[in-house]
Design a protein around this motif. Structure first.
Motif, PDB file in Angstrom:
ATOM      1  N   THR A  37       0.815  -1.209   0.000  1.00 49.54           N
ATOM      2  CA  THR A  37       0.000   0.000   0.000  1.00 49.54           C
ATOM      3  C   THR A  37       0.854   1.267   0.000  1.00 49.54           C
ATOM      4  O   THR A  37       2.010   1.255   0.462  1.00 49.54           O
ATOM      5  CB  THR A  37      -0.937   0.034   1.224  1.00 49.54           C
ATOM      6  OG1 THR A  37      -1.826   1.138   1.098  1.00 49.54           O
ATOM      7  CG2 THR A  37      -0.138   0.195   2.514  1.00 49.54           C
ATOM      8  N   ARG A  38       0.279   2.331  -0.520  1.00 52.39           N
ATOM      9  CA  ARG A  38       0.900   3.648  -0.455  1.00 52.39           C
ATOM     10  C   ARG A  38       0.052   4.579   0.417  1.00 52.39           C
ATOM     11  O   ARG A  38       0.104   5.794   0.281  1.00 52.39           O
ATOM     12  CB  ARG A  38       1.051   4.228  -1.858  1.00 52.39           C
ATOM     13  CG  ARG A  38       2.015   3.430  -2.735  1.00 52.39           C
ATOM     14  CD  ARG A  38       2.189   4.065  -4.095  1.00 52.39           C
ATOM     15  NE  ARG A  38       3.111   3.318  -4.927  1.00 52.39           N
ATOM     16  CZ  ARG A  38       3.425   3.643  -6.186  1.00 52.39           C
ATOM     17  NH1 ARG A  38       2.847   4.713  -6.739  1.00 52.39           N
ATOM     18  NH2 ARG A  38       4.279   2.917  -6.877  1.00 52.39           N
ATOM     19  N   PHE A  39      -0.717   3.987   1.287  1.00 52.22           N
ATOM     20  CA  PHE A  39      -1.592   4.728   2.188  1.00 52.22           C
ATOM     21  C   PHE A  39      -0.780   5.730   3.000  1.00 52.22           C
ATOM     22  O   PHE A  39       0.267   5.399   3.565  1.00 52.22           O
ATOM     23  CB  PHE A  39      -2.312   3.753   3.110  1.00 52.22           C
ATOM     24  CG  PHE A  39      -3.258   4.380   4.087  1.00 52.22           C
ATOM     25  CD1 PHE A  39      -4.250   5.249   3.666  1.00 52.22           C
ATOM     26  CD2 PHE A  39      -3.159   4.087   5.442  1.00 52.22           C
ATOM     27  CE1 PHE A  39      -5.130   5.829   4.567  1.00 52.22           C
ATOM     28  CE2 PHE A  39      -4.039   4.653   6.359  1.00 52.22           C
ATOM     29  CZ  PHE A  39      -5.023   5.524   5.914  1.00 52.22           C
ATOM     30  N   ARG A  40      -1.252   6.948   3.058  1.00 51.07           N
ATOM     31  CA  ARG A  40      -0.504   8.033   3.692  1.00 51.07           C
ATOM     32  C   ARG A  40      -0.202   7.757   5.165  1.00 51.07           C
ATOM     33  O   ARG A  40       0.861   8.115   5.676  1.00 51.07           O
ATOM     34  CB  ARG A  40      -1.298   9.334   3.535  1.00 51.07           C
ATOM     35  CG  ARG A  40      -0.618  10.559   4.129  1.00 51.07           C
ATOM     36  CD  ARG A  40      -1.455  11.796   3.897  1.00 51.07           C
ATOM     37  NE  ARG A  40      -0.835  12.987   4.470  1.00 51.07           N
ATOM     38  CZ  ARG A  40      -1.368  14.201   4.425  1.00 51.07           C
ATOM     39  NH1 ARG A  40      -2.548  14.378   3.822  1.00 51.07           N
ATOM     40  NH2 ARG A  40      -0.746  15.231   4.957  1.00 51.07           N
ATOM     41  N   PHE A  41      -1.169   7.141   5.843  1.00 52.42           N
ATOM     42  CA  PHE A  41      -1.015   6.920   7.282  1.00 52.42           C
ATOM     43  C   PHE A  41      -0.587   5.483   7.603  1.00 52.42           C
ATOM     44  O   PHE A  41      -0.870   4.978   8.684  1.00 52.42           O
ATOM     45  CB  PHE A  41      -2.325   7.259   7.996  1.00 52.42           C
ATOM     46  CG  PHE A  41      -2.728   8.702   7.859  1.00 52.42           C
ATOM     47  CD1 PHE A  41      -2.061   9.688   8.570  1.00 52.42           C
ATOM     48  CD2 PHE A  41      -3.750   9.078   7.008  1.00 52.42           C
ATOM     49  CE1 PHE A  41      -2.425  11.014   8.452  1.00 52.42           C
ATOM     50  CE2 PHE A  41      -4.121  10.398   6.878  1.00 52.42           C
ATOM     51  CZ  PHE A  41      -3.453  11.377   7.595  1.00 52.42           C
ATOM     52  N   LYS A  42       0.093   4.868   6.669  1.00 52.12           N
ATOM     53  CA  LYS A  42       0.608   3.510   6.885  1.00 52.12           C
ATOM     54  C   LYS A  42       1.480   3.423   8.147  1.00 52.12           C
ATOM     55  O   LYS A  42       1.357   2.461   8.911  1.00 52.12           O
ATOM     56  CB  LYS A  42       1.395   3.058   5.657  1.00 52.12           C
ATOM     57  CG  LYS A  42       2.124   1.744   5.823  1.00 52.12           C
ATOM     58  CD  LYS A  42       2.933   1.391   4.578  1.00 52.12           C
ATOM     59  CE  LYS A  42       3.824   0.188   4.797  1.00 52.12           C
ATOM     60  NZ  LYS A  42       4.610  -0.146   3.579  1.00 52.12           N
ATOM     61  N   PRO A  43       2.383   4.385   8.425  1.00 53.64           N
ATOM     62  CA  PRO A  43       3.181   4.304   9.665  1.00 53.64           C
ATOM     63  C   PRO A  43       2.334   4.258  10.931  1.00 53.64           C
ATOM     64  O   PRO A  43       2.721   3.627  11.917  1.00 53.64           O
ATOM     65  CB  PRO A  43       4.040   5.579   9.616  1.00 53.64           C
ATOM     66  CG  PRO A  43       4.140   5.903   8.170  1.00 53.64           C
ATOM     67  CD  PRO A  43       2.810   5.527   7.590  1.00 53.64           C
ATOM     68  N   VAL A  44       1.179   4.917  10.906  1.00 50.22           N
ATOM     69  CA  VAL A  44       0.293   4.898  12.073  1.00 50.22           C
ATOM     70  C   VAL A  44      -0.259   3.490  12.286  1.00 50.22           C
ATOM     71  O   VAL A  44      -0.284   2.973  13.407  1.00 50.22           O
ATOM     72  CB  VAL A  44      -0.861   5.906  11.899  1.00 50.22           C
ATOM     73  CG1 VAL A  44      -1.820   5.820  13.081  1.00 50.22           C
ATOM     74  CG2 VAL A  44      -0.317   7.312  11.749  1.00 50.22           C
ATOM     75  N   VAL A  45      -0.683   2.855  11.193  1.00 49.41           N
ATOM     76  CA  VAL A  45      -1.206   1.494  11.280  1.00 49.41           C
ATOM     77  C   VAL A  45      -0.115   0.545  11.770  1.00 49.41           C
ATOM     78  O   VAL A  45      -0.350  -0.306  12.643  1.00 49.41           O
ATOM     79  CB  VAL A  45      -1.735   1.027   9.909  1.00 49.41           C
ATOM     80  CG1 VAL A  45      -2.232  -0.413   9.989  1.00 49.41           C
ATOM     81  CG2 VAL A  45      -2.854   1.941   9.430  1.00 49.41           C
ATOM     82  N   GLU A  46       1.098   0.691  11.241  1.00 49.16           N
ATOM     83  CA  GLU A  46       2.212  -0.168  11.655  1.00 49.16           C
ATOM     84  C   GLU A  46       2.551   0.050  13.125  1.00 49.16           C
ATOM     85  O   GLU A  46       2.886  -0.912  13.837  1.00 49.16           O
ATOM     86  CB  GLU A  46       3.428   0.102  10.777  1.00 49.16           C
ATOM     87  CG  GLU A  46       3.263  -0.362   9.339  1.00 49.16           C
ATOM     88  CD  GLU A  46       4.454  -0.039   8.476  1.00 49.16           C
ATOM     89  OE1 GLU A  46       4.884  -0.897   7.692  1.00 49.16           O
ATOM     90  OE2 GLU A  46       4.974   1.093   8.589  1.00 49.16           O
ATOM     91  N   ALA A  47       2.465   1.289  13.575  1.00 48.66           N
ATOM     92  CA  ALA A  47       2.755   1.579  14.987  1.00 48.66           C
ATOM     93  C   ALA A  47       1.724   0.932  15.903  1.00 48.66           C
ATOM     94  O   ALA A  47       2.069   0.375  16.957  1.00 48.66           O
ATOM     95  CB  ALA A  47       2.798   3.086  15.215  1.00 48.66           C
TER      96      ALA A  47
END
Length: 223
Positions: A37-47
């Protein structure tokens, strides 16, 4: 050993097996989405997924306790809509364990998918394969070591849970009293022989599981 109770061990492996199988259904698609994915808030989901790696289990257990409580918003809705009570039940242990062990399934699979060459997906699309077919029939078969690692780590991590399962499940024999809680109970009662039996069995089984996965992964890498 004549008074040794096998029930906590059996319940532990039932919990670990159920959790791992459900994590297969949840974790693999989630790992695939995170990998591509290139979802903008991917780091938030991973966190959020990675929180169990850094938070004490008692912290997660406390918030799950509040969420699953019949007086809490989620617990109240589950009870009124589905007549489902998660607090101090095996089902509650499963739900909490899925969240607690999620990073141990998602991270290895995500890393395996990200390390695959992009040309593999492109070639599959060129041959007319859909995204679903490419994912399940092309990509996943090429990350067998990652899949095995995720399975084993999820299973072993669930076996070793203590603070979370104690807060969510309590200590109900035959329902929520898993091996880690049984060890704590036996030590509190100064029954060191029984505590050692539970601990030794878990140690041997966990070591055997990890040894097996390392051996299989090494063989897959060689061949």
């Amino acid at each position: 050993m004549t008074d040794f109770d096998w029930q906590p061990l059996l319940l532990t492996f039932r919990l670990a097996t159920t959790t791992t199988l459900l994590l297969l259904l949840v974790g693999i698609p989630l790992a695939g989405w995170l990998a591509f994915t290139r979802f903008r808030f991917k780091p938030v989901v991973e966190a959020v997924i990675s929180l169990p790696l850094v938070l004490p289990p008692s912290v997660l257990g406390f918030y799950f306790l509040l969420a699953f409580s019949p007086t809490g918003f989620l617990g109240e809705k589950l009870l009124s809509w589905f007549d489902l009570r998660l607090l101090f039940t095996f089902e509650g242990l499963v739900v909490a364990s899925i969240f607690y062990s999620l990073p141990f399934m998602v991270h290895p699979v995500q890393a395996g998918l990200e390390n695959l060459p992009a040309s593999l997906r492109e070639a599959s699309y060129t041959l007319g394969k859909s995204r679903r077919e490419t994912f399940f029939r092309v990509l996943l078969p090429n990350i067998k070591p990652s899949l095995l690692t995720g399975l084993v780590l999820s299973f072993a991590h669930t076996i070793g849970e203590f603070g979370l399962v104690l807060m969510i499940g309590g200590n109900l024999p035959g329902q929520t009293r898993v091996a880690s809680v049984a060890i704590y109970d036996e030590v509190e009662l100064l029954h060191y022989g029984a505590a050692n039996a539970y601990a030794l069995l878990l140690l041997v089984i966990s070591f055997g599981i990890l040894l097996t996965v390392y051996a299989i992964n090494k063989r897959w890498v060689i061949f």
